[in-house]
Scaffold this motif. Sequence first.
Motif, PDB file in Angstrom:
ATOM      1  N   THR A  81       0.817  -1.213   0.000  1.00 46.86           N
ATOM      2  CA  THR A  81       0.000   0.000   0.000  1.00 46.86           C
ATOM      3  C   THR A  81       0.849   1.260   0.000  1.00 46.86           C
ATOM      4  O   THR A  81       0.360   2.333  -0.377  1.00 46.86           O
ATOM      5  N   SER A  82       2.109   1.150   0.390  1.00 44.28           N
ATOM      6  CA  SER A  82       2.961   2.339   0.375  1.00 44.28           C
ATOM      7  C   SER A  82       3.207   2.829  -1.045  1.00 44.28           C
ATOM      8  O   SER A  82       3.569   3.994  -1.248  1.00 44.28           O
ATOM      9  N   VAL A  83       3.006   1.975  -2.053  1.00 46.22           N
ATOM     10  CA  VAL A  83       3.210   2.372  -3.447  1.00 46.22           C
ATOM     11  C   VAL A  83       2.282   3.524  -3.815  1.00 46.22           C
ATOM     12  O   VAL A  83       2.679   4.487  -4.484  1.00 46.22           O
ATOM     13  N   VAL A  84       1.028   3.446  -3.375  1.00 45.09           N
ATOM     14  CA  VAL A  84       0.077   4.527  -3.649  1.00 45.09           C
ATOM     15  C   VAL A  84       0.549   5.817  -2.996  1.00 45.09           C
ATOM     16  O   VAL A  84       0.526   6.899  -3.606  1.00 45.09           O
ATOM     17  N   VAL A  85       0.998   5.712  -1.765  1.00 44.67           N
ATOM     18  CA  VAL A  85       1.504   6.889  -1.047  1.00 44.67           C
ATOM     19  C   VAL A  85       2.720   7.472  -1.753  1.00 44.67           C
ATOM     20  O   VAL A  85       2.860   8.699  -1.869  1.00 44.67           O
ATOM     21  N   MET A  86       3.609   6.627  -2.239  1.00 41.97           N
ATOM     22  CA  MET A  86       4.810   7.094  -2.924  1.00 41.97           C
ATOM     23  C   MET A  86       4.466   7.920  -4.152  1.00 41.97           C
ATOM     24  O   MET A  86       5.122   8.934  -4.442  1.00 41.97           O
ATOM     25  N   MET A  87       3.425   7.531  -4.871  1.00 36.76           N
ATOM     26  CA  MET A  87       3.019   8.299  -6.048  1.00 36.76           C
ATOM     27  C   MET A  87       2.451   9.667  -5.656  1.00 36.76           C
ATOM     28  O   MET A  87       2.687  10.660  -6.334  1.00 36.76           O
ATOM     29  N   VAL A  88       1.713   9.701  -4.561  1.00 32.31           N
ATOM     30  CA  VAL A  88       1.180  10.973  -4.069  1.00 32.31           C
ATOM     31  C   VAL A  88       2.318  11.903  -3.650  1.00 32.31           C
ATOM     32  O   VAL A  88       2.326  13.099  -3.981  1.00 32.31           O
ATOM     33  N   VAL A  89       3.286  11.351  -2.934  1.00 35.17           N
ATOM     34  CA  VAL A  89       4.425  12.150  -2.479  1.00 35.17           C
ATOM     35  C   VAL A  89       5.226  12.670  -3.664  1.00 35.17           C
ATOM     36  O   VAL A  89       5.643  13.842  -3.689  1.00 35.17           O
ATOM     37  N   ALA A  90       5.450  11.821  -4.682  1.00 33.91           N
ATOM     38  CA  ALA A  90       6.213  12.227  -5.853  1.00 33.91           C
ATOM     39  C   ALA A  90       5.523  13.354  -6.616  1.00 33.91           C
ATOM     40  O   ALA A  90       6.183  14.221  -7.203  1.00 33.91           O
ATOM     41  N   GLU A  91       4.199  13.365  -6.594  1.00 32.24           N
ATOM     42  CA  GLU A  91       3.447  14.369  -7.351  1.00 32.24           C
ATOM     43  C   GLU A  91       3.308  15.686  -6.585  1.00 32.24           C
ATOM     44  O   GLU A  91       3.410  16.765  -7.192  1.00 32.24           O
ATOM     45  N   PHE A  92       3.097  15.629  -5.266  1.00 32.90           N
ATOM     46  CA  PHE A  92       2.726  16.832  -4.531  1.00 32.90           C
ATOM     47  C   PHE A  92       3.777  17.341  -3.533  1.00 32.90           C
ATOM     48  O   PHE A  92       3.881  18.543  -3.324  1.00 32.90           O
ATOM     49  N   ILE A  93       4.540  16.450  -2.913  1.00 33.36           N
ATOM     50  CA  ILE A  93       5.437  16.863  -1.831  1.00 33.36           C
ATOM     51  C   ILE A  93       6.862  17.103  -2.316  1.00 33.36           C
ATOM     52  O   ILE A  93       7.457  18.163  -2.043  1.00 33.36           O
ATOM     53  N   LEU A  94       7.423  16.147  -3.050  1.00 32.83           N
ATOM     54  CA  LEU A  94       8.808  16.287  -3.483  1.00 32.83           C
ATOM     55  C   LEU A  94       9.044  17.509  -4.370  1.00 32.83           C
ATOM     56  O   LEU A  94      10.101  18.149  -4.257  1.00 32.83           O
ATOM     57  N   PRO A  95       8.110  17.886  -5.259  1.00 32.91           N
ATOM     58  CA  PRO A  95       8.325  19.127  -6.008  1.00 32.91           C
ATOM     59  C   PRO A  95       8.503  20.349  -5.106  1.00 32.91           C
ATOM     60  O   PRO A  95       9.308  21.241  -5.404  1.00 32.91           O
TER      61      PRO A  95
END
Length: 522
Positions: A81-95
């Motif tokens: 389930t962390s895979v879904v979270v990783m995509m959210v983080v890559a799109e919104f937080i890391l930028p």
Amino acid sequence: MNAVTLIAFFITVATAAWLVWRSARRTKPVTAAGLFFGNRDLGFVAVGCGLIFANINTTSFIGENELTFTNNMSVMAWGVTSVVVMMVVAEFILPIYLKTGISTTPDFLEMRYDRQTKTFVSLIFLLNYIVNLLPSVLYGAAVALEGLFGVSELTGLGYWPTIWLLVAVMGALGTLFSLRGGLKGMTVSGTMLGLAMFTGGLLLPYFALRHLGLGNWQTGLETVLTTETYRLNAIGGPHDAIPFGTIFTGMLLVNLYYWSTEQYIVQQALGSRDLASCQKGMALAGLGKLVLPLLLNVPGIVAAHIYGSLPHSASVFSTLIRDVAPPVYTGFMAALLAGASLTTFIAGINSSATLYVLNLRKGAPGGMRTARRFEVLLCASAVCIAPFIHFTQGGLYTWLQKVGALFSVPIFTIMVVGFLTRRVPALAAKVGLAFFIACYAMSQFVVDVGMHFLHVLAILFVVTVLLMLAIGKWRPREAAFVLQWNNLVEVTPWKWRYLAMGLLIALVIGLYVVFSPLGLAR
């Protein structure tokens, strides 16, 4: 101890060490940016492998297989389930991190709240690494190596003195590699581990099934698929290792914290040469997370059919390797386990030094020298604490997650409020941290509340957010907070990121269908 196994182990370790040393010699860090961020020049493969192998270590192999051995596939939720979270983080937080040019996640808290909040959170990070992350990594590696090689029998020492010895050796090696190569050296070892893991490492389920089927892996697979199929169910019930409902409460919060805020994870992304490489690296790591159940969970299921029960369930992974695999492969896996632990250990001490030098000792003379001395001190502390994990209750992996949550989710809570509001003051962050930590500690270590710790985390998250918002209404900031941009790298997003997100999320759903009463667990 099998001589062939030992020779294979040393050859694998020596080869990996030589490659890391050779790379580190060419890119020896002489600045803080080189030591902590690989000069912000990491490609997506290095970022992806760094992320995945900073995330998994021997504790993961031992702990998750122990839970599938004694329970069912519900424990795979931590990784899948962390895979879904990783995509959210890559799109919104890391930028946001890359656009602001921060070096540590507490840097954002200083921008958003004040210097005192940053210092408080940096100390919480360090405390978590010193008493939880680093000791557990060393302990897990020691338990695995003892199980594979029988070091206590070879040396004539007792079990606990042997754990002390192995912990000290692993700690010294980890510190040496960190001092020599910094983050750049770690990403080299992470890339090699990635290649080894997804080639030879995934042979373990085959060897286990062949052993179960008395030489025929198809027979072994048929046994697993037709006998005690409840073990294949990832939809956890109330009394399973991971009740299904916790995926949407506390586990979601823990994973969001881990992939968006945990310093030793975020630091891998901050070393990217640009945002596109960062997002591609996160997607690559997500794909790796979906393959890892073959090593972190499935062997435990097969072992349950082979052994039924063991005196010490934590030894199931190393016992399985020793009993079912050829000697050369056993040595290879021992080296792989040691390498995975060293990678996480190096990431932890490197990030701890980053926090100490850049947040707590910023402006002090001798930054590089101070960092190296602090890493040595940190290693010594972890070595002294690690053996005592032997006396914890409830299983190594559960203990690690439960104690880690004491430090992680409170930090994530004030990060979320900081991102989503503009006038909540620093006072609210300090009160929120103290309230959350105190209440969670009481609920887990003093008073039995009769509720899964992940549900407790979700409730405290909501209450703390409401408390912070109330303080914001009572004593708001005089001026609304505005983010300041300070790009250090190119921040153009990866154009194929949405396609990658869709495919990975579809694979997550598909994996849960396969390991459910609709699939293999019918």
